[in-house]
Scaffold this motif. Structure first.
Motif, PDB file in Angstrom:
ATOM      1  N   VAL A 241       0.851  -1.175   0.000  1.00  0.00           N
ATOM      2  CA  VAL A 241       0.000   0.000   0.000  1.00  0.00           C
ATOM      3  C   VAL A 241       0.890   1.228   0.000  1.00  0.00           C
ATOM      4  O   VAL A 241       1.881   1.272   0.723  1.00  0.00           O
ATOM      5  CB  VAL A 241      -0.889   0.018   1.271  1.00  0.00           C
ATOM      6  N   GLY A 242       0.544   2.225  -0.786  1.00  0.00           N
ATOM      7  CA  GLY A 242       1.279   3.485  -0.792  1.00  0.00           C
ATOM      8  C   GLY A 242       0.397   4.606  -0.284  1.00  0.00           C
ATOM      9  O   GLY A 242      -0.778   4.683  -0.645  1.00  0.00           O
ATOM     10  N   THR A 243       0.943   5.459   0.560  1.00  0.00           N
ATOM     11  CA  THR A 243       0.166   6.571   1.107  1.00  0.00           C
ATOM     12  C   THR A 243       1.112   7.648   1.626  1.00  0.00           C
ATOM     13  O   THR A 243       2.329   7.489   1.578  1.00  0.00           O
ATOM     14  CB  THR A 243      -0.768   6.085   2.247  1.00  0.00           C
ATOM     15  N   SER A 244       0.537   8.722   2.121  1.00  0.00           N
ATOM     16  CA  SER A 244       1.335   9.758   2.774  1.00  0.00           C
ATOM     17  C   SER A 244       0.484  10.470   3.808  1.00  0.00           C
ATOM     18  O   SER A 244      -0.746  10.512   3.690  1.00  0.00           O
ATOM     19  CB  SER A 244       1.858  10.771   1.747  1.00  0.00           C
ATOM     20  N   GLY A 245       1.150  10.986   4.822  1.00  0.00           N
ATOM     21  CA  GLY A 245       0.529  11.828   5.833  1.00  0.00           C
ATOM     22  C   GLY A 245      -0.825  11.377   6.340  1.00  0.00           C
ATOM     23  O   GLY A 245      -0.977  10.321   6.945  1.00  0.00           O
TER      24      GLY A 245
ATOM     25  N   MET B 238       4.191   1.774   2.049  1.00  0.00           N
ATOM     26  CA  MET B 238       5.169   2.770   1.603  1.00  0.00           C
ATOM     27  C   MET B 238       4.597   4.125   1.992  1.00  0.00           C
ATOM     28  O   MET B 238       3.546   4.523   1.484  1.00  0.00           O
ATOM     29  CB  MET B 238       5.358   2.672   0.090  1.00  0.00           C
ATOM     30  N   LEU B 239       5.240   4.808   2.923  1.00  0.00           N
ATOM     31  CA  LEU B 239       4.720   6.061   3.453  1.00  0.00           C
ATOM     32  C   LEU B 239       5.619   7.225   3.061  1.00  0.00           C
ATOM     33  O   LEU B 239       6.768   7.291   3.485  1.00  0.00           O
ATOM     34  CB  LEU B 239       4.600   5.979   4.983  1.00  0.00           C
ATOM     35  N   GLY B 240       5.090   8.138   2.265  1.00  0.00           N
ATOM     36  CA  GLY B 240       5.799   9.364   1.903  1.00  0.00           C
ATOM     37  C   GLY B 240       5.548  10.407   2.976  1.00  0.00           C
ATOM     38  O   GLY B 240       4.411  10.835   3.157  1.00  0.00           O
ATOM     39  N   GLN B 241       6.589  10.804   3.681  1.00  0.00           N
ATOM     40  CA  GLN B 241       6.438  11.743   4.795  1.00  0.00           C
ATOM     41  C   GLN B 241       6.353  13.175   4.288  1.00  0.00           C
ATOM     42  O   GLN B 241       7.096  13.560   3.389  1.00  0.00           O
ATOM     43  CB  GLN B 241       7.614  11.607   5.759  1.00  0.00           C
ATOM     44  N   ARG B 242       5.436  13.944   4.876  1.00  0.00           N
ATOM     45  CA  ARG B 242       5.271  15.350   4.514  1.00  0.00           C
ATOM     46  C   ARG B 242       5.190  16.194   5.777  1.00  0.00           C
ATOM     47  O   ARG B 242       4.846  15.707   6.841  1.00  0.00           O
ATOM     48  CB  ARG B 242       3.993  15.549   3.694  1.00  0.00           C
ATOM     49  N   THR B 243       5.481  17.474   5.624  1.00  0.00           N
ATOM     50  CA  THR B 243       5.437  18.384   6.775  1.00  0.00           C
ATOM     51  C   THR B 243       4.025  18.868   7.030  1.00  0.00           C
ATOM     52  O   THR B 243       3.165  18.793   6.157  1.00  0.00           O
ATOM     53  CB  THR B 243       6.316  19.620   6.523  1.00  0.00           C
ATOM     54  N   GLY B 244       3.813  19.373   8.213  1.00  0.00           N
ATOM     55  CA  GLY B 244       2.567  20.050   8.529  1.00  0.00           C
ATOM     56  C   GLY B 244       1.448  19.139   8.974  1.00  0.00           C
ATOM     57  O   GLY B 244       1.514  17.932   8.847  1.00  0.00           O
ATOM     58  N   PRO B 245       0.390  19.746   9.495  1.00  0.00           N
ATOM     59  CA  PRO B 245      -0.778  18.986   9.923  1.00  0.00           C
ATOM     60  C   PRO B 245      -1.659  18.612   8.732  1.00  0.00           C
ATOM     61  O   PRO B 245      -1.430  19.071   7.619  1.00  0.00           O
ATOM     62  CB  PRO B 245      -1.495  19.979  10.841  1.00  0.00           C
TER      63      PRO B 245
ATOM     64  N   ALA C 178       9.866  16.124   5.207  1.00  0.00           N
ATOM     65  CA  ALA C 178       9.947  16.008   6.669  1.00  0.00           C
ATOM     66  C   ALA C 178      10.198  14.563   7.043  1.00  0.00           C
ATOM     67  O   ALA C 178      10.096  13.667   6.209  1.00  0.00           O
ATOM     68  CB  ALA C 178       8.657  16.487   7.309  1.00  0.00           C
ATOM     69  N   GLN C 179      10.501  14.341   8.309  1.00  0.00           N
ATOM     70  CA  GLN C 179      10.708  12.989   8.812  1.00  0.00           C
ATOM     71  C   GLN C 179       9.935  12.783  10.105  1.00  0.00           C
ATOM     72  O   GLN C 179      10.290  11.970  10.930  1.00  0.00           O
ATOM     73  CB  GLN C 179      12.202  12.740   9.019  1.00  0.00           C
ATOM     74  N   GLY C 180       8.835  13.498  10.259  1.00  0.00           N
ATOM     75  CA  GLY C 180       8.076  13.474  11.505  1.00  0.00           C
ATOM     76  C   GLY C 180       7.127  12.308  11.672  1.00  0.00           C
ATOM     77  O   GLY C 180       6.582  12.109  12.750  1.00  0.00           O
ATOM     78  N   ASP C 181       6.888  11.516  10.619  1.00  0.00           N
ATOM     79  CA  ASP C 181       5.923  10.422  10.731  1.00  0.00           C
ATOM     80  C   ASP C 181       6.496   9.181  11.408  1.00  0.00           C
ATOM     81  O   ASP C 181       5.747   8.262  11.713  1.00  0.00           O
ATOM     82  CB  ASP C 181       5.372  10.037   9.351  1.00  0.00           C
ATOM     83  N   LEU C 182       7.787   9.137  11.645  1.00  0.00           N
ATOM     84  CA  LEU C 182       8.397   7.972  12.282  1.00  0.00           C
ATOM     85  C   LEU C 182       7.761   7.713  13.654  1.00  0.00           C
ATOM     86  O   LEU C 182       7.405   6.581  13.972  1.00  0.00           O
ATOM     87  CB  LEU C 182       9.901   8.137  12.427  1.00  0.00           C
TER      88      LEU C 182
ATOM     89  N   PHE D  83       1.956  -4.588  18.839  1.00  0.00           N
ATOM     90  CA  PHE D  83       2.301  -5.672  17.931  1.00  0.00           C
ATOM     91  C   PHE D  83       3.603  -5.304  17.236  1.00  0.00           C
ATOM     92  O   PHE D  83       3.959  -4.134  17.138  1.00  0.00           O
ATOM     93  CB  PHE D  83       1.183  -5.956  16.919  1.00  0.00           C
ATOM     94  N   SER D  84       4.307  -6.313  16.790  1.00  0.00           N
ATOM     95  CA  SER D  84       5.592  -6.092  16.128  1.00  0.00           C
ATOM     96  C   SER D  84       5.383  -5.450  14.768  1.00  0.00           C
ATOM     97  O   SER D  84       4.368  -5.656  14.116  1.00  0.00           O
ATOM     98  CB  SER D  84       6.326  -7.417  15.955  1.00  0.00           C
ATOM     99  N   ARG D  85       6.371  -4.681  14.355  1.00  0.00           N
ATOM    100  CA  ARG D  85       6.366  -4.070  13.029  1.00  0.00           C
ATOM    101  C   ARG D  85       7.801  -3.890  12.564  1.00  0.00           C
ATOM    102  O   ARG D  85       8.704  -3.752  13.384  1.00  0.00           O
ATOM    103  CB  ARG D  85       5.587  -2.762  13.026  1.00  0.00           C
ATOM    104  N   PHE D  86       7.996  -3.915  11.271  1.00  0.00           N
ATOM    105  CA  PHE D  86       9.316  -3.746  10.671  1.00  0.00           C
ATOM    106  C   PHE D  86       9.328  -2.392   9.974  1.00  0.00           C
ATOM    107  O   PHE D  86       8.463  -2.122   9.135  1.00  0.00           O
ATOM    108  CB  PHE D  86       9.582  -4.882   9.671  1.00  0.00           C
ATOM    109  N   ILE D  87      10.297  -1.538  10.319  1.00  0.00           N
ATOM    110  CA  ILE D  87      10.328  -0.178   9.782  1.00  0.00           C
ATOM    111  C   ILE D  87      11.708   0.112   9.203  1.00  0.00           C
ATOM    112  O   ILE D  87      12.722  -0.110   9.868  1.00  0.00           O
ATOM    113  CB  ILE D  87      10.017   0.859  10.881  1.00  0.00           C
ATOM    114  N   VAL D  88      11.734   0.622   7.972  1.00  0.00           N
ATOM    115  CA  VAL D  88      12.980   1.058   7.351  1.00  0.00           C
ATOM    116  C   VAL D  88      12.781   2.451   6.778  1.00  0.00           C
ATOM    117  O   VAL D  88      11.679   2.830   6.401  1.00  0.00           O
ATOM    118  CB  VAL D  88      13.469   0.090   6.243  1.00  0.00           C
ATOM    119  N   ALA D  89      13.858   3.209   6.710  1.00  0.00           N
ATOM    120  CA  ALA D  89      13.834   4.552   6.139  1.00  0.00           C
ATOM    121  C   ALA D  89      15.028   4.708   5.205  1.00  0.00           C
ATOM    122  O   ALA D  89      16.075   5.205   5.599  1.00  0.00           O
ATOM    123  CB  ALA D  89      13.864   5.606   7.235  1.00  0.00           C
ATOM    124  N   PRO D  90      14.898   4.235   3.958  1.00  0.00           N
ATOM    125  CA  PRO D  90      16.011   4.303   3.012  1.00  0.00           C
ATOM    126  C   PRO D  90      16.433   5.743   2.722  1.00  0.00           C
ATOM    127  O   PRO D  90      15.601   6.649   2.739  1.00  0.00           O
ATOM    128  CB  PRO D  90      15.465   3.647   1.740  1.00  0.00           C
TER     129      PRO D  90
END
Length: 127
Positions: free
Chosen positions: A16-20, A43-50, A59-63, A74-81
């Motif tokens: 799934v692809g999404t952002s913010g 796949m999450l594209g991070q963006r700034t602002g509310p 931005a990198q605030g969604d981490l 629950f467990s999750r696997f997270i990467v930030a290439p």
């Protein structure tokens, strides 16, 4: 998100692809994936602002949100290439980890690396 979980339930790998704000609306499905142990890659594209954010800035605030999204633990696997080459590599790893351990996996990107990744996979190769 729910369609991807349906694919996973039937044994088909998907992402799934999404952002913010779009991911915020997917957290109920994410909780279902965690509880039902269904593999899903986001796949999450991070963006700034509310709200929907600013598509022209990065931005990198969604981490922090990804670490705590959903009900319960629950467990999750997270990467930030960091670039397109790493995104290509870690996308494969995330999909395999999600299926091996039956967990949600996340690939976080910022505007610059997302654009470079899209260009790198859409450019025809000389034969």
């Amino acid at each position: 998100m729910l369609m991807s979980l349906g694919f996973a339930y039937s044994g088909v790998k998907s992402a799934v692809g999404t952002s913010g704000g779009g991911f915020c609306l997917m957290t109920e499905g994410l909780s279902l994936a965690g509880q039902a142990e269904l593999p899903v890659v986001v796949m999450l594209g991070q963006r700034t602002g509310p709200s929907t954010g600013l598509p022209t800035y990065t931005a990198q605030g969604d981490l922090h949100f990804i670490l705590n999204a959903g009900q319960g633990e629950f467990s999750r696997f997270i990467v930030a290439p960091g670039d397109a080459e790493e995104a290509y590599y870690w996308s494969s790893v995330a999909l395999n980890m999600a299926w091996k351990y039956q967990i949600p996996a996340f690939i976080l990107s910022i505007k610059q690396s997302a654009k470079a990744f899209i260009v790198s996979i859409s450019v025809p190769r000389a034969t």
